[in-house]
Design an enzyme around this catalytic site. Structure first.
Site, mmCIF file in Angstrom:
data_model
loop_
_atom_site.group_PDB
_atom_site.id
_atom_site.type_symbol
_atom_site.label_atom_id
_atom_site.label_comp_id
_atom_site.label_asym_id
_atom_site.label_seq_id
_atom_site.Cartn_x
_atom_site.Cartn_y
_atom_site.Cartn_z
ATOM 1 N N ARG A 140 -13.024 -7.127 -4.585
ATOM 2 C CA ARG A 140 -12.106 -7.268 -3.447
ATOM 3 C C ARG A 140 -12.929 -7.560 -2.206
ATOM 4 N NH1 ARG A 140 -7.367 -4.771 -4.428
ATOM 5 N NH2 ARG A 140 -6.591 -6.082 -2.745
ATOM 6 N N ASN B 227 -6.429 -2.212 0.446
ATOM 7 C CA ASN B 227 -7.483 -2.945 1.139
ATOM 8 C C ASN B 227 -7.391 -2.863 2.669
ATOM 9 O OD1 ASN B 227 -9.849 -4.325 1.071
ATOM 10 N ND2 ASN B 227 -8.943 -6.317 0.577
ATOM 11 N N GLU C 47 0.880 -1.151 0.000
ATOM 12 C CA GLU C 47 0.000 0.000 0.000
ATOM 13 C C GLU C 47 0.928 1.214 0.000
ATOM 14 O OE1 GLU C 47 -3.536 0.012 2.206
ATOM 15 O OE2 GLU C 47 -3.769 -2.155 2.221
ATOM 16 N N ARG D 146 -3.956 11.943 -13.227
ATOM 17 C CA ARG D 146 -5.056 10.999 -13.027
ATOM 18 C C ARG D 146 -5.100 10.430 -11.612
ATOM 19 N NH1 ARG D 146 -3.575 5.429 -13.337
ATOM 20 N NH2 ARG D 146 -1.573 5.134 -14.378
ATOM 21 N N LYS E 137 0.787 4.700 -5.225
ATOM 22 C CA LYS E 137 1.502 3.426 -5.236
ATOM 23 C C LYS E 137 2.472 3.337 -6.405
ATOM 24 C CE LYS E 137 -2.617 1.328 -3.220
ATOM 25 N NZ LYS E 137 -3.843 0.596 -3.568
#
Length: 266
Positions: A255, A161, A3, A121, A52
């Site tokens: 997920r 997550n 992450e 973006r 990331k």
DNA sequence: GCTGCATGATGAA
DNA sequence: TCATCCTGCAGCA
């Protein structure tokens, strides 16, 4: 694996190890041969992270973009290079140190425009001291569940997550609540909270600990294996640390999201 | 040795 | 929403 904080940590480490050094490149699995040749012998000046994504700056038109995806992993060491080359996608080395990369999704040659497009973006990154307002604005316009929006890198960059599940629990917000139904004040509180959690991870070798107190002693290589590091992530069926209700899991956008049905009621 | 799953993201339908 | 790509490891036979 990674992450946001783990990626930022990699950027810091690689910057310390390789910046202002002439770099040799290799692509043992042959998938990035052309790129390795184009960059070979260039001097690295800076390594940064956005969300990331990793960016290795050689010159404005020679930047290396790396995204680890879910399985990407770096290893580092001092020369000589290791013999083991199984699944070895990419290798960078100075005269002293080497960095090996396996499992990454993207290894790309970026020019200035590509870097601009990437940053354009991506949403605000809590670890880069960005203003969260643009992210809040997008969330408040959507009916999509907040749990899904938090994973969208164009809304907030760097959350995965684990942070998604844990920040929602800590705020007492159901992952199923529509984005537009989450008050601005709550969003602000969640942003501030996740910033602290990510900063903590960055300062503790990438370890993620969301339970209190943060200064509990953990062995060096902890995480999913440390049952008391999280409130809800990977704790399906176990009692909620606040109310004892069994933690539940559900599929959301492909997920798994974990939550306490009582503490995070709609 | 095989299966399924994991801190991610994209492109087609 | 689904299939797809990438690697490694736990759990099982």
């Amino acid at each position: 694996m990674p992450e946001g904080p783990q990626v930022h940590l990699v950027a810091q480490k690689h910057h310390e190890l390789l910046s202002e050094k002439k770099i040799a490149f290799a692509s043992p699995d042959g998938r990035s041969t052309e790129l390795a040749e184009a960059f070979n012998g260039r001097t690295l000046h800076k390594v940064t992270a956005v969300g990331k994504h990793l960016l290795y700056y050689f010159s404005p038109d020679y930047q290396l973009h790396i995204h680890l995806g879910r399985f990407g992993k770096f290893r580092t060491g001092e020369l000589p290079l290791p013999d083991e080359q199984t699944a070895l996608r990419f290798c960078m080395s100075s005269r002293k140190n080497w960095v090996e990369l396996r499992g990454a999704v993207a290894i790309e040659h970026y020019a200035e425009d590509d870097v601009r497009r990437l940053t354009a973006r991506l949403g605000p990154d809590p670890l880069n001291h960005d203003s969260p307002d643009a992210g809040f604005e997008k969330i408040s316009k959507r009916r999509t569940p907040i749990g899904q929006l938090l994973m969208d890198q164009s809304i907030i960059a760097g959350i995965g997550n684990i942070f998604r599940a844990e920040m929602l629990f800590r705020a007492g917000v159901s992952p199923f609540r529509p984005g537009g139904k989450v008050e601005r004040e709550i969003l602000r509180r969640m942003w501030d909270d996740v910033t602290v959690l990510m900063q903590y991870s960055l300062e503790h070798a990438g370890r993620i600990v969301t339970t209190e107190p943060h200064d509990r002693q953990y062995p060096k290589r902890a995480n999913v294996a440390r049952p008391d590091a999280f409130y809800v992530y990977h704790r399906t069926g176990k009692p909620c640390r606040h109310c004892g209700t069994p933690i539940e899991q559900e599929a959301m956008g492909g997920r798994t999201v974990f939550y306490c049905p009582h503490c995070q009621a709609d």
